[in-house]
Write a protein that holds these residues in place. Sequence first.
Motif, mmCIF file in Angstrom:
data_model
loop_
_atom_site.group_PDB
_atom_site.id
_atom_site.type_symbol
_atom_site.label_atom_id
_atom_site.label_comp_id
_atom_site.label_asym_id
_atom_site.label_seq_id
_atom_site.Cartn_x
_atom_site.Cartn_y
_atom_site.Cartn_z
ATOM 1 N N UNK A 350 0.827 -1.213 0.000
ATOM 2 C CA UNK A 350 0.000 0.000 0.000
ATOM 3 C C UNK A 350 0.859 1.260 0.000
ATOM 4 N N UNK A 351 1.894 1.258 0.827
ATOM 5 C CA UNK A 351 2.743 2.456 0.910
ATOM 6 C C UNK A 351 3.529 2.674 -0.378
ATOM 7 N N UNK A 352 3.868 1.594 -1.058
ATOM 8 C CA UNK A 352 4.520 1.752 -2.361
ATOM 9 C C UNK A 352 3.574 2.466 -3.315
ATOM 10 N N UNK A 353 2.315 2.030 -3.324
ATOM 11 C CA UNK A 353 1.329 2.696 -4.187
ATOM 12 C C UNK A 353 1.183 4.171 -3.826
ATOM 13 N N UNK A 354 1.097 4.412 -2.519
ATOM 14 C CA UNK A 354 0.915 5.784 -2.031
ATOM 15 C C UNK A 354 2.128 6.647 -2.393
ATOM 16 N N UNK A 355 3.301 6.106 -2.180
ATOM 17 C CA UNK A 355 4.523 6.865 -2.466
ATOM 18 C C UNK A 355 4.632 7.193 -3.951
ATOM 19 N N UNK A 356 4.203 6.257 -4.792
ATOM 20 C CA UNK A 356 4.257 6.485 -6.242
ATOM 21 C C UNK A 356 3.191 7.497 -6.657
ATOM 22 N N UNK A 357 1.980 7.343 -6.115
ATOM 23 C CA UNK A 357 0.892 8.246 -6.495
ATOM 24 C C UNK A 357 1.226 9.682 -6.087
ATOM 25 N N UNK A 358 1.610 9.859 -4.840
ATOM 26 C CA UNK A 358 1.841 11.222 -4.344
ATOM 27 C C UNK A 358 3.178 11.783 -4.828
ATOM 28 N N UNK A 359 4.194 10.933 -4.854
ATOM 29 C CA UNK A 359 5.496 11.383 -5.360
ATOM 30 C C UNK A 359 5.405 11.696 -6.850
#
Lengths: 606, 606
Positions: A350-359
């Motif tokens: 989940x955090x990988x997805x979040x980091x990619x989306x927001x980054x």
Amino acid sequence: MPLYKAPLRDMKFLLNEVFDYPGHYTRLKTGENATPDIVDAILNECGKFCEAVLSPLYQSGDEEGCKLDNGEVITPKGYREAYQQYAQGGWQGLSAPEEYGGQGLPASMGLFKQEMMGTANWSFSMYPGLSMGAMNTIFLHGSDDQKQTYLVPLTEGRWGGTMCLTEPQCGTDLGQVKTKAAPQEDGSFKLSGTKIFISSGDHDLTENIVHIVLARLPDAPKGTRGISLFIVPKLLPDGNGGVGEANGVTCGSLEKKMGIKASATCVMNFDEATGFLIGPENEGLNCMFTFMNTARIGTAIQGVGPAELSYQWALDYARERRSMRALSGKKEPDEVADSLIHHADVRRMLLTQKAVAEGGRAMLYYAARLADHMVEGHTAGDQKKADAYDDKLGFLTPILKGFLTELGNEAANLGVQVFGGHGYIREHGMEQIVRDTRIATLYEGTTGIQALDLLGRKVLLMTQGGAVREFTLKVANFARKTLTDKRVRPFSVELLKLTAQWNVLTVRLMLAARKDRDVVSSAANDFLMYSGYVTMAYMWARMAAVASDKLEKGGADSEDFYRAKLATAEFYYERLLPRAQAHATGMLSPTRSLMQLAPEHMAFTD
Amino acid sequence: MPLYKAPLRDMKFLLNEVFDYPGHYTRLKTGENATPDIVDAILNECGKFCEAVLSPLYQSGDEEGCKLDNGEVITPKGYREAYQQYAQGGWQGLSAPEEYGGQGLPASMGLFKQEMMGTANWSFSMYPGLSMGAMNTIFLHGSDDQKQTYLVPLTEGRWGGTMCLTEPQCGTDLGQVKTKAAPQEDGSFKLSGTKIFISSGDHDLTENIVHIVLARLPDAPKGTRGISLFIVPKLLPDGNGGVGEANGVTCGSLEKKMGIKASATCVMNFDEATGFLIGPENEGLNCMFTFMNTARIGTAIQGVGPAELSYQWALDYARERRSMRALSGKKEPDEVADSLIHHADVRRMLLTQKAVAEGGRAMLYYAARLADHMVEGHTAGDQKKADAYDDKLGFLTPILKGFLTELGNEAANLGVQVFGGHGYIREHGMEQIVRDTRIATLYEGTTGIQALDLLGRKVLLMTQGGAVREFTLKVANFARKTLTDKRVRPFSVELLKLTAQWNVLTVRLMLAARKDRDVVSSAANDFLMYSGYVTMAYMWARMAAVASDKLEKGGADSEDFYRAKLATAEFYYERLLPRAQAHATGMLSPTRSLMQLAPEHMAFTD
């Protein structure tokens, strides 16, 4: 299937707190009308449209797909009505010049709109997206007459547009284009040939479709220097803003694709179709590519969008679905099992997805400021300014397009993974995101082409490493300034190391490439991915610095939001950024391991 | 769409030159009949069947899919005929005991068969694959009567089999199973409940289907200790080897999936269906998992198969399709452009596929030797031997299943990438490989579950790092022996470093996990991937050592083949193995960055 929620909090964080768009807009001519309250209202309104109208059509459009009926393409149920709402809302002209019926807002506003539309329903967003490509081309290279005839109805969204480049024998290598344009006595041309992979090539959303077509004049030089650009409308304009007789351009068939099934991908047959030259003879490729950097940022959205959408749905699922107990002890003792979100490995995904989306979103919005300046240069006829900003953007676009779409694919796949076996079942929508996203690394220049464009052209050939030096200087300056912030310091230290390493790697590749030209192609992909990870690290540090500042000052209305930013930055630096080092090792590897095998020795199956 | 070619040269290289299967078979009881000429004949015959019968049905099966007609599942056109050929050829009983109608060959032979079938047509191969699961369970836990009644027709391929575990509320967490089994006076049971995701749950390939079902007896303890195993035939046996009346088990619906569409994934309704207990009461999960390691190696094939298939087709395309010129100068000056294979970045993708396919195959064949010994232990009733080899295998299977299926997905996606936009179009088959392969990291235990099984159970809990010590000792011994071979030495040196590092990482994780249990779940995925890259590096070094030896001795009939092995090993060590270091960094990262965010602070979209 859940619906899309526009991530307005995050978007406004970037716009107002990280990148100072309010200040930026005061320095733009088109920014006059983009006051904070207007921007806010537009984003909110666009978010509602995407949530309420586009998102519900996402899955049904995939199931139904487009149909070719008697030579006409029929879009899925609901698409016509949604498009009507879109056009009537004036959304197509959001960033278009007022003199052609647009709202004259900055280009970046169009990008924010595109992001929300593309995340809610990528296939739908391609129809107006392709029109935008046609609009940009006509705006820059069309005659006044062409602008009045074509740009106005395109801006109103009454007509649609396409870009017709690819042919069966060539996609990347456009020098092989064969479509012919025969001059007519009245100054028009008759175009004959076949184009493939034409997105929005035909559809029932607009009353007319304006094709921008690459073709060869008789006796044109071979290769890329003999290609010209033409406007070929589906229906010939009647001279009063309406449409007249049908032209000789028809959709021969629809491609059956892995995904984006609600987007019509057409084989287009040009059979002595009437066309009108746009721009100078034999300079079609240059004209076509003027707005390439903005088009590629548009495609880079397809890295961010799927990461965001897949994250939203996977997060919901991980909060609800219960399986096993957390290793550190029961988290929900009264339930039959703990929810997925309590498992560290699920959080990693989940955090990988979040980091990619927001980054990734931060990377887009960072670049969008440059795009605003570039467009302003073009609009004002200030070619020097336009070129200067196009160069800055030119360094970033292959990184954004190449790197973000690769990570978007990874993120979409992680979303399926969070769902386990259920992710593979169509009704949950997770596998559709994977199928839809898979195109992103292929069209508008494959990742390999982006990588070559970055390392071969932008970094080595055009600037001898200067593009990296210029960008890393900015990053290092930021990092030095934030060394004193104890929450950000670990990121700043890492950034300083990376900016130095990036320059060293660039110089080493430059020297190696002098002896062995294959170095460029051999190192390009690793260089692209390395550049992407470092650029995203810069974005996370910038977001972390703002978050830290807000927390430091206290009294922020959403401390949890800022703490989440810092936590996600920490995750990015610890868990994703280390991949950059594998790419650093890879790019310096000798070309021998790639090139030594003769083609006939690559397999021994016979 | 091209067809599959059985990679017999590579298979025989592994069997005869790298892993000495001829010698291995002489030490097995079941190896009596597996003389080199017989093995050769079987592999050739199986290859022909896969190439000529299964491969041509690959794409049509995807297009057509399975249909539910009046409660009965209809497989795609040609599948019945292909299955008839398969059954009549005696392929289902290849490695089954002779006393139940099998050919009594070693288990590994079944794996080589499965690899070819699964690569040519994964969906098809699932029908006999699931039968094999049922056969293994009945063989180990069934009564003599059950073996005669069910094992014989299963071995003949007249009947099919399934494994019915998953229910709507649980997949991984089988303690939540709700299906009930009510005891009857005649010693049978009536089963009621719903099972989902049942592969081969119904179909028209066999005259009967034998379901192996997890269910609860009345008053069974809660959780995993209260689950028993039952045989539930679709049609009740008539006592003479034929079938009698229909049982209360029906296919309620077919799942719509991303891929493997020719494989029927069924919702199965058990409505007071007659079932027969197999194995002891409440020990159903243990019985079910006896052959788990072999089943997971079976799924690991789905990492190798797609890499092989996608590589074969991408290689053909890269040799034929022409685009641009190689950076080091024209390679085919008389052609309009150079073929893709002359571009280093295209080679990077192809060689990645090749390295995964061949390196993964080596991992499978290495493990298959252990499986042979384990099965022999079971067959001879030598539980100690069976357990010893099951443990050795138990360390490798999560690595094989978890790591290889992840890389299989990557390789399949690279195949699409080599095709550019054409890879996205269904007719070329490349995107189908991606869709079919996507299931591999989800079923039979997700990658996350494999990772936890490896690090949490096999390495830390069960052996306190002993499993890593034992395996790396073997690797290090090999590496030391090959230090004197100048072609292999760089690999050996790297392997020695990695084996030391692997142990250090294990000890560090063990210590960290004592203080913080979340370490295990937080590090598991990186540990799994790291282990996979190192294990594959060991395989590439072993293949390189054989190749080097053959070249050294000279006179080899296929020097090009051996040189290609060395070149691919070099590619693997230079370009893929560096990723292990990113995983090493990742696994040692504090758990904080994963665990600190509260579930409600993971997103701010509301």
